[in-house]
Design a protein around this motif. Structure first.
Motif, short mmCIF file in Angstrom:
data_model
loop_
_atom_site.label_atom_id
_atom_site.label_comp_id
_atom_site.label_asym_id
_atom_site.label_seq_id
_atom_site.Cartn_x
_atom_site.Cartn_y
_atom_site.Cartn_z
N ARG A 153 2.09 -4.62 -3.00
CA ARG A 153 1.65 -3.25 -2.69
C ARG A 153 0.21 -3.24 -2.19
O ARG A 153 -0.10 -2.59 -1.18
N GLN A 154 -0.67 -3.95 -2.89
CA GLN A 154 -2.07 -3.95 -2.47
C GLN A 154 -2.27 -4.64 -1.13
O GLN A 154 -3.03 -4.15 -0.28
N ARG A 155 -1.60 -5.77 -0.91
CA ARG A 155 -1.77 -6.49 0.35
C ARG A 155 -1.21 -5.69 1.52
O ARG A 155 -1.83 -5.60 2.59
N ALA A 156 -0.03 -5.11 1.35
CA ALA A 156 0.57 -4.33 2.42
C ALA A 156 -0.29 -3.13 2.79
O ALA A 156 -0.44 -2.79 3.97
N THR A 157 -0.88 -2.49 1.81
CA THR A 157 -1.75 -1.35 2.10
C THR A 157 -2.98 -1.80 2.87
O THR A 157 -3.39 -1.15 3.84
N ARG A 158 -3.58 -2.90 2.46
CA ARG A 158 -4.78 -3.37 3.17
C ARG A 158 -4.47 -3.81 4.60
O ARG A 158 -5.23 -3.52 5.53
N GLY A 165 -5.65 1.64 -1.21
CA GLY A 165 -4.75 2.76 -1.42
C GLY A 165 -5.48 4.01 -1.87
O GLY A 165 -6.52 3.96 -2.57
N ARG A 166 -4.96 5.16 -1.46
CA ARG A 166 -5.54 6.45 -1.82
C ARG A 166 -4.46 7.30 -2.47
O ARG A 166 -3.27 7.02 -2.38
N ALA A 167 -4.90 8.38 -3.10
CA ALA A 167 -3.98 9.20 -3.88
C ALA A 167 -2.88 9.80 -3.02
O ALA A 167 -1.77 10.06 -3.51
N ARG A 168 -3.14 10.04 -1.74
CA ARG A 168 -2.13 10.66 -0.88
C ARG A 168 -1.11 9.65 -0.35
O ARG A 168 -0.10 10.06 0.24
N ASP A 169 -1.36 8.34 -0.56
CA ASP A 169 -0.42 7.33 -0.09
C ASP A 169 0.78 7.26 -1.02
O ASP A 169 0.62 7.22 -2.25
N ILE A 207 7.43 -2.95 0.19
CA ILE A 207 7.27 -2.75 -1.24
C ILE A 207 8.63 -2.55 -1.92
O ILE A 207 8.87 -3.08 -3.02
N LEU A 208 9.52 -1.81 -1.29
CA LEU A 208 10.84 -1.60 -1.88
C LEU A 208 11.63 -2.90 -1.95
O LEU A 208 12.41 -3.10 -2.88
N HIS A 209 11.46 -3.78 -0.98
CA HIS A 209 12.15 -5.07 -1.04
C HIS A 209 11.64 -5.87 -2.25
O HIS A 209 12.43 -6.48 -2.99
N ALA A 210 10.32 -5.89 -2.46
CA ALA A 210 9.76 -6.59 -3.62
C ALA A 210 10.22 -5.93 -4.92
O ALA A 210 10.49 -6.62 -5.92
N TYR A 211 10.34 -4.59 -4.92
CA TYR A 211 10.84 -3.88 -6.10
C TYR A 211 12.27 -4.29 -6.42
O TYR A 211 12.64 -4.49 -7.59
#
Length: 331
Positions: A153-158, A165-169, A207-211
């Motif tokens: 999640r963190q890497r994909a966002t960056r 990441g921000r609250a609206r993401d 992220i969903l694939h990793a989930y």
């Protein structure tokens, strides 16, 4: 006199009462010494004499649980020549517990390496070692899978958003739901998370694939039998393992591949845990109770004192003590 040893000013009864008080009633040695009007060394020696015989030899056990516990902060020192900071002391203890019985904490070994545990086992009598059938040190796979998902999640966002990441993401708003088991989410909460991440394009899909990989692993680990239940069929284990590896192999996410490699490396131990049902849960519980003992004693400076105090705090009552407790209880 028999009650007063040679060259001493304290009776045996006072030493015995002081040792028992420090062991069972007081938070620290100093509190027991103040109550009985003796110095810290005398109170501590009385406590050691009171508990040493009970802690001398571990009782017979069949399953050993092993887990490490940090006994203090790391110590660093700066090299004069290079100015680099180097690690001087890494304070860890390895707890060895009875994972399938009621013997409690058997030992605290300095360090957290396999060599230190093997050295302790070698010191035990041959007959005692022959009674041990399993050693439970199950890898923390669920936590590792959750860490993998957080890293994705963190890497994909960056990478795809060029920022944190921000609250609206959507991936940030659903970060806690992603780490929650699927069966613990309400249907509407799961649908909100899934649809919100699908709308996030490439970030959400990755992220969903990793989930999904994480949930496949949890589905595999759910096969571990509870006490008194039957062993899962090996065909079912093989099928769920294949589904996990197939899901992990169908993507090019490096964090997912590392998780799959870890499962493949540790699979013999994981399979043994699924078949026998033995886990390290009791070791984790004793670690928490050991930390409470350290707080109650206001910390330890001496490793040997810490090991003795925690072992006694987690030491189960002897049959004679249990009989006394039952006799004193009304009814």
């Amino acid at each position: 006199m028999p009650a007063i040893p040679t060259r001493t000013r304290l009776t045996r009864r006072l030493r015995s009462a002081c040792g028992e008080g420090v062991a069972d009633d007081f938070r620290c040695v100093q509190a027991g010494g103040d109550f009985f009007g003796v110095s810290w060394p005398i109170a501590h020696a009385a406590f050691v004499a009171h508990v040493e015989e009970s802690l001398a030899a571990p009782p017979p056990v069949s399953v050993l649980g092993i887990d490490e516990i940090c006994r203090g902060k790391r110590r660093w020192a700066q090299e004069a020549a290079t100015g680099r900071w180097v690690l001087v002391a890494d304070r860890w203890l390895t707890g060895i517990v009875d994972a399938a019985g009621t013997a409690g904490l058997l030992a605290h070994v300095e360090g957290r390496t396999a060599a230190s545990v093997a050295a302790w086992l070698t010191e035990q009598p041959q007959g005692w070692r022959e009674q041990v059938t399993h050693v439970a040190d199950r890898f923390h796979l669920v936590r590792l899978a959750n860490d993998m998902l957080t890293q994705v999640r963190q890497r994909a966002t960056r990478q795809l958003r060029g920022r944190r990441g921000r609250a609206r993401d959507p991936e940030w708003a659903n970060r806690r739901r992603l780490l929650t088991g699927h069966e613990r989410l309400r249907p509407e909460a799961f649908a909100r998370m899934w649809n919100g991440l699908l709308d996030a394009d490439e970030v959400g899909v990755e992220i969903l694939h990793a989930y999904t990989v994480k949930e496949r692993l949890r589905h595999l680990l759910d096969l571990a039998p509870a006490p008194g239940t039957s062993v899962p069929d090996r065909a079912v284990i093989s099928h769920r393992l294949w589904r996990f590896f197939d899901q992990a192999a169908s993507c090019d996410i490096p964090e997912v591949h590392r998780l799959a490699e870890t499962v493949e490396t540790w699979w013999p131990a994981i399979e043994a845990g699924l078949i026998t049902g033995y886990s390290n849960a009791r070791s984790e519980g004793y670690n928490r109770l050991g930390k409470h003992e350290g707080r109650n004693a206001f910390g330890f400076r001496n490793t040997r004192n810490q090991q003795r105090r925690i072992r006694w705090g987690l030491h189960p009552p002897t049959p004679a003590e249990t009989a006394i407790i039952c006799h004193e209880m009304p009814g």
